[in-house]
Write a protein that holds these residues in place. Structure first.
Motif, short mmCIF file in Angstrom:
data_model
loop_
_atom_site.label_atom_id
_atom_site.label_comp_id
_atom_site.label_asym_id
_atom_site.label_seq_id
_atom_site.Cartn_x
_atom_site.Cartn_y
_atom_site.Cartn_z
N VAL A 163 -6.24 4.25 16.93
CA VAL A 163 -5.82 4.75 18.24
C VAL A 163 -4.91 5.95 18.02
O VAL A 163 -3.99 5.89 17.20
N ASP A 164 -5.18 7.02 18.76
CA ASP A 164 -4.28 8.18 18.73
C ASP A 164 -3.39 8.09 19.97
O ASP A 164 -3.88 8.17 21.10
N LEU A 165 -2.09 7.91 19.74
CA LEU A 165 -1.20 7.73 20.89
C LEU A 165 -1.02 9.00 21.70
O LEU A 165 -0.46 8.95 22.80
N ASP A 166 -1.50 10.12 21.17
CA ASP A 166 -1.49 11.35 21.97
C ASP A 166 -2.54 11.29 23.07
O ASP A 166 -2.52 12.10 23.99
N ARG A 172 0.80 -1.22 0.00
CA ARG A 172 0.00 0.00 0.00
C ARG A 172 0.83 1.27 0.00
O ARG A 172 0.30 2.36 -0.19
N SER A 173 2.10 1.15 0.33
CA SER A 173 2.93 2.35 0.38
C SER A 173 4.36 1.99 -0.04
O SER A 173 4.80 0.86 0.16
N ARG A 174 5.07 2.99 -0.58
CA ARG A 174 6.49 2.78 -0.90
C ARG A 174 7.29 2.57 0.38
O ARG A 174 8.36 1.98 0.37
N LEU A 213 -1.74 0.01 14.51
CA LEU A 213 -2.65 1.11 14.86
C LEU A 213 -2.21 2.42 14.22
O LEU A 213 -1.03 2.61 13.88
N ASP A 214 -3.20 3.27 14.08
CA ASP A 214 -2.95 4.61 13.57
C ASP A 214 -4.06 5.52 14.10
O ASP A 214 -5.15 5.06 14.39
N ARG A 215 -3.77 6.82 14.17
CA ARG A 215 -4.81 7.76 14.55
C ARG A 215 -5.83 7.90 13.42
O ARG A 215 -6.98 8.22 13.64
N SER A 251 7.75 1.75 14.80
CA SER A 251 7.05 3.04 14.72
C SER A 251 7.55 3.84 13.53
O SER A 251 8.72 4.24 13.48
N ASP A 252 6.65 4.03 12.59
CA ASP A 252 6.93 4.91 11.45
C ASP A 252 6.10 6.19 11.59
O ASP A 252 5.83 6.87 10.62
N MET A 253 5.68 6.48 12.83
CA MET A 253 4.80 7.64 13.06
C MET A 253 5.50 8.92 12.63
O MET A 253 6.69 9.11 12.86
N GLY A 284 1.59 -0.36 4.65
CA GLY A 284 2.70 -1.06 3.98
C GLY A 284 3.56 -1.85 4.97
O GLY A 284 3.87 -3.03 4.74
N TRP A 285 3.93 -1.23 6.08
CA TRP A 285 4.76 -1.95 7.07
C TRP A 285 3.97 -3.12 7.65
O TRP A 285 4.54 -4.18 7.92
N THR A 286 2.68 -2.90 7.84
CA THR A 286 1.85 -3.98 8.40
C THR A 286 1.85 -5.18 7.47
O THR A 286 1.96 -6.33 7.90
#
Ligand SMILES: C[S@@+](CC[C@H](N)C(=O)[O-])C[C@H]1O[C@@H](n2cnc3c(N)ncnc32)[C@H](O)[C@@H]1O
Length: 236
Positions: A122-125, A57-59, A106-108, A146-148, A89-91
């Protein structure tokens, strides 16, 4: 096996070849010069083409492929927590390379499901949401990824501070969910106090290395810190 199959069990060591002939992009009426530059870069980027071909899904997927080929983080039975995972992509790479493990992503932002992974918004903030995640996964995870990243404001100093904070949030989660001996790979950026962050990581892990994957754009200050051999200590 192509990631689009959504099945586990991919091969290691795929490589992305050199670029083909340059695609020229005409300036279209109404298109901003920055959009033309973006389009030209996309069309001439071998990682974009290879990601599409492979069903990623992503480069960005190629960055994790390269990091894992080098450091061997993703064991076949690994339990993996992927932070800032969208679009996924990482997933996909984690699911391919840990076919007998568990992948929590997870992602926000909302993210399409990835076969073989548990995808969560999930928003880690949000401290309470982060605490709930930690309570569920404490001591169970072999590898935190973490690629955040923030959406860049264009103001370098502000972006550096906010990205550094995300890396620290990821480290805070990692040290609370990892098993002793576990690993952590996190996006970081040159500048913005990275020496202090590396020192913090070294207190938590036996080995810390930095890597700039070839899929990471040369003009970007982005790099990844890879930490192995979590010393344990959990909530401490
Ligand atoms: C560069 S993208 C990740 C790309 C992904 N690794 C892939 O391979 O497709 C960075 C992601 O970090 C997420 N992110 C930023 N801040 C976050 C936060 N506080 N909590 C969760 N996700 C966050 C963004 O929503 C964005 O989707």
């Amino acid at each position: 096996m192509a990631a689009r199959d959504g099945k586990r069990g991919g091969r290691r060591g795929k490589r992305v070849g050199r670029r083909g002939p340059t695609v020229r992009v005409k300036t279209a009426r109404g298109r901003k010069p920055s959009s033309t530059r973006w389009l030209r870069r996309q069309l001439n980027d071998p990682y974009v083409a290879a990601a599409a071909k492979q069903g990623y899904r992503s480069r960005a997927a190629w960055k994790l492929v390269e990091i894992d080929d080098r450091f061997g983080l993703l064991g076949r039975g690994a339990w993996v927590l992927d932070l800032g995972a969208a679009p996924g992509g990482w997933t996909q790479v984690a699911v391919e390379r840990a076919p007998r493990g568990r992948v929590v992503a997870l992602d926000r932002a909302e993210m399409e499901p990835v076969a073989g992974a548990e995808v969560r918004t999930v928003d880690l903030d949000d401290g309470a949401a982060a605490d709930a995640l930690v309570a569920e996964l404490a001591g169970l995870i072999d590898l935190v990824l973490s690629d955040m990243a923030i959406s860049a404001t264009g103001h370098r100093g502000t972006d550096q501070v906010r990205n550094r904070r995300l890396a620290e949030l990821a480290f805070d989660v990692a040290r609370r969910v990892l098993k002793p001996g576990g690993g952590f790979a996190v996006k970081a950026f040159h500048g913005g106090g990275d020496a202090d962050f590396v020192a913090e990581l070294k207190r938590g892990f036996r080995e810390v290395r930095s890597v700039k994957p070839s899929a990471s754009r040369a003009e970007s200050a982005e790099l990844y810190l890879v930490a192995r051999g979590f010393r344990g200590g959990g909530e401490g």
